[in-house]
Write an enzyme that holds these catalytic residues in place. Structure first.
Site, PDB file in Angstrom:
ATOM      1  N   CYS A  69      25.773  21.365  48.856  1.00 12.09           N
ATOM      2  CA  CYS A  69      24.543  22.014  48.415  1.00 12.09           C
ATOM      3  C   CYS A  69      23.778  22.469  49.649  1.00 12.09           C
ATOM      4  CB  CYS A  69      23.705  21.016  47.598  1.00 12.09           C
ATOM      5  SG  CYS A  69      22.155  21.682  46.985  1.00 12.09           S
TER       6      CYS A  69
ATOM      7  N   HIS B 281      25.946  22.370  38.280  1.00 11.16           N
ATOM      8  CA  HIS B 281      25.228  21.977  39.498  1.00 11.16           C
ATOM      9  C   HIS B 281      23.788  22.507  39.457  1.00 11.16           C
ATOM     10  CE1 HIS B 281      25.103  21.057  43.918  1.00 11.16           C
ATOM     11  NE2 HIS B 281      24.147  21.966  43.855  1.00 11.16           N
ATOM     12  N   GLU B 282      23.633  23.773  39.086  1.00 13.42           N
ATOM     13  CA  GLU B 282      22.301  24.379  39.081  1.00 13.42           C
ATOM     14  C   GLU B 282      21.428  23.828  37.955  1.00 13.42           C
ATOM     15  OE1 GLU B 282      21.857  25.547  41.831  1.00 13.42           O
ATOM     16  OE2 GLU B 282      23.919  26.021  42.343  1.00 13.42           O
TER      17      GLU B 282
ATOM     18  N   HIS C 208      19.971  20.725  39.085  1.00 17.21           N
ATOM     19  CA  HIS C 208      18.778  20.986  39.905  1.00 17.21           C
ATOM     20  C   HIS C 208      17.549  21.148  39.011  1.00 17.21           C
ATOM     21  CE1 HIS C 208      19.631  21.266  44.166  1.00 17.21           C
ATOM     22  NE2 HIS C 208      20.761  21.933  43.933  1.00 17.21           N
TER      23      HIS C 208
END
Length: 142
Positions: free
Chosen positions: A91, A132-133, A136
């Protein structure tokens, strides 16, 4: 406008607020997020708005299934996950790689830049990027 990458773990761990496609500030965030992703494309395939210091549920990613075009999602919610596997991810906001669990196939409800509701299925690496996003957006960092 390209923005600096956020590295504050306390900020990144804070869940993001819903985005409003009609809000000029959120549209500006979309532009900045895409510009920042483009500027870092050689080392990054996806970004969430909190990675540029904006706590909104907006993600942008390189969609290889669409020829490498950058796709933007507002308020993404993963509704289906199939085919769990373990992987290592990096990241821009963190040094190194970390192990995590991902899914080979996901379905996502989201809004596009114009505020239209969408539902789409993604597989393989594109699905991994989106997961993954979305993490976040939820304040989860690997």
């Amino acid at each position: 406008m390209q923005r600096p990458i956020m590295t504050s773990r306390s900020f990144l761990r804070t869940p993001s607020e819903p985005a409003d496609p009609a809000a000029p500030a959120d549209q500006a965030t979309i532009t900045d997020l895409v510009d920042t992703l483009e500027a870092n494309r050689s080392r990054c395939v996806g970004m969430a708005a909190n990675m540029i210091g904006v706590g909104k549920r907006i993600i942008a990613f390189v969609d290889e299934e669409l020829g490498g075009r950058i796709t933007v999602m507002l308020n993404p919610v993963i509704t289906v996950m199939d085919g769990a596997y373990e992987t290592a991810e990096g990241c821009l906001s963190l040094a190194g790689e970390r192990r995590t669990r991902r899914y080979r196939r996901i379905e996502v409800d989201f809004e596009d830049r114009r505020g239209r509701s969408r539902h789409a299925t993604f597989t393989d690496f594109t699905a991994e990027i989106i997961q993954h996003e979305v993490d976040h957006c939820n304040g989860i960092i690997i």
